[in-house]
Design a protein around this motif. Sequence first.
Motif, PDB file in Angstrom:
ATOM      1  N   LEU A 138      43.583  -4.201  36.469  1.00  0.00           N
ATOM      2  CA  LEU A 138      42.543  -3.203  36.218  1.00  0.00           C
ATOM      3  C   LEU A 138      43.047  -1.788  36.480  1.00  0.00           C
ATOM      4  O   LEU A 138      42.822  -0.870  35.675  1.00  0.00           O
ATOM      5  CB  LEU A 138      41.335  -3.502  37.100  1.00  0.00           C
ATOM      6  N   SER A 142      43.686   1.332  33.974  1.00  0.00           N
ATOM      7  CA  SER A 142      42.904   2.545  34.213  1.00  0.00           C
ATOM      8  C   SER A 142      43.791   3.780  34.357  1.00  0.00           C
ATOM      9  O   SER A 142      43.483   4.842  33.807  1.00  0.00           O
ATOM     10  CB  SER A 142      42.040   2.377  35.465  1.00  0.00           C
ATOM     11  N   GLY A 169      35.660   6.492  37.202  1.00  0.00           N
ATOM     12  CA  GLY A 169      36.464   5.272  37.287  1.00  0.00           C
ATOM     13  C   GLY A 169      36.889   4.972  38.702  1.00  0.00           C
ATOM     14  O   GLY A 169      36.905   3.811  39.134  1.00  0.00           O
ATOM     15  N   SER A 173      35.948   1.729  40.803  1.00  0.00           N
ATOM     16  CA  SER A 173      37.022   0.949  41.424  1.00  0.00           C
ATOM     17  C   SER A 173      36.721   0.695  42.899  1.00  0.00           C
ATOM     18  O   SER A 173      36.960  -0.404  43.416  1.00  0.00           O
ATOM     19  CB  SER A 173      38.350   1.698  41.262  1.00  0.00           C
ATOM     20  N   LYS A 221      33.250  -0.842  33.705  1.00  0.00           N
ATOM     21  CA  LYS A 221      34.371  -1.015  32.778  1.00  0.00           C
ATOM     22  C   LYS A 221      33.898  -1.424  31.385  1.00  0.00           C
ATOM     23  O   LYS A 221      34.543  -1.093  30.392  1.00  0.00           O
ATOM     24  CB  LYS A 221      35.347  -2.059  33.332  1.00  0.00           C
ATOM     25  N   PRO A 250      40.198  -2.045  25.635  1.00  0.00           N
ATOM     26  CA  PRO A 250      39.713  -2.171  27.015  1.00  0.00           C
ATOM     27  C   PRO A 250      38.346  -2.834  27.110  1.00  0.00           C
ATOM     28  O   PRO A 250      38.048  -3.486  28.114  1.00  0.00           O
ATOM     29  CB  PRO A 250      39.650  -0.710  27.502  1.00  0.00           C
ATOM     30  N   ALA A 254      37.761  -5.966  29.509  1.00  0.00           N
ATOM     31  CA  ALA A 254      36.763  -5.915  30.580  1.00  0.00           C
ATOM     32  C   ALA A 254      35.708  -7.007  30.419  1.00  0.00           C
ATOM     33  O   ALA A 254      35.281  -7.625  31.406  1.00  0.00           O
ATOM     34  CB  ALA A 254      36.100  -4.543  30.607  1.00  0.00           C
TER      35      ALA A 254
END
Length: 487
Positions: A138, A142, A169, A173, A221, A250, A254
């Motif tokens: 991930l 990112s 983001g 996270s 995400k 993505p 995700a």
Amino acid sequence: MDFAASLSLIAPEIILSVSGLVLLLVAAWVGDKASSAISIVAAVVLGLCFFLVAPTVCAGASGPDTVAFGGQFAADAFAGFAKLLIFAAGGAALVVAPRFFDRYDAMRAEFPILLLFAVLGMGIMVSATDLLTLYIGLELNSLAAYVMASFLRNDDRSAEAGLKYFVLGALASGILLFGMSLTYGFTGTTNFDGIRVALTGDMAMGALFGVIFVLAGLAFKISAVPFHMWTPDVYEGAPTPVTAFFASAPKVAAIALTMRVTLDAFGNQADAWRQIIIFAALASIVVGALGAIGQSNIKRLLAYSSINNVGFILIGLAAATVQGASGMLVYLAIYVAMTVGGFVAVLMMKDADGNPVENIPDLAGLSRGQPALALCVAMIMFSLAGIPPLFGFWGKFVVFQAAVQADLVALAAIGIAASVIGAFYYIKIVKIMYFDDPADVVQGKSDWAHWALLGIASVFISPLGYLLTPLLGDLADKAAAVLFLAV
């Protein structure tokens, strides 16, 4: 399984890693004048990885022979299906990017390298069978994405998009990491198999909070409501080839990761997370549809369309069945084609000087000046709306069918009713192109590569796409079955 066998299972990831590092050295030594050659090599690398993974999907690979590094990585049919879509979307972005960046004299050798590392992160994401592997993949994806979003350094919108994406983001996270720590604390393991066993029976309150925080981090995400706020700004501000990439690859990674976490790691507690998924699905459908209605920028409209489509995909996840998971994969395959086609069409909308045209009112009368482009855009809009006989209808049909089979009739009914709202803004685009007085703004010419990608996407989502339903359905069934082997 010995170390050599594990290495053979991660061959695509090794190829992506080595290729990215070698191309990075080439970029450092040769400079930006090698950007075209590096882009071509990167596209070839993605094609090679595609053909390496394809047999895994066709064979429906599953079981202990697909697990590497002591249960941290799974090169099974489910991961393979998602990787095929990721590689295809990444290749499409590499094809359209050079022409766009050359317009701004901003094509850098680093772009295809960043894309390769982003794809590498996504490959690790969809194959992760451990929370630690999940987080590594991930973050690798990112970190590359943050730079790609702000790639046009002289464009304030691009810089703003990169900053917003980075800040939000990082927040997501942190939320995800906190959920993972709670899950580890209450289960004693980070391995998905171990988590599933530990969460059998009654679930502790702390473990439930862990599940909630993990799903909240993943919801960011996939840009599901209420964690969707970054999507319109980032999609509008990022360079259009980057937006096309963000909206496809993505998103697949995700969603596939969310499927593996919920159906595998949290598979024994479906009743605990189903309510969260149902809320996110319905909220995303409604907010995506209503948010798109008032948009005047085509990229922002497609951003809300992306949120809307995520809602429909999550209906399949709420079913928590093999049929639901298979329906999600079918929908994702069709969604990637519609999204790539849509953003390629946006890239082809240019004025006489070659400047991009993004305002929806400027598309007025497009059917008279650019009939082929207008036809392709109309097909994409109708397909996104789920209007038969275009292939986008089939994606919605299979997830609604899975919901009904799982006794979620009310959810399916609400989803079908809400899809009518979404049809409004798609049809509005078609009405502007075909029935409004010509604005004569879109006059630029496009190269053969753009037309080829748009043509492939248009044919795929046309009624001819239904010829692929037996093959697509079979591959999706094999891939989805992998997630339920241990349940």
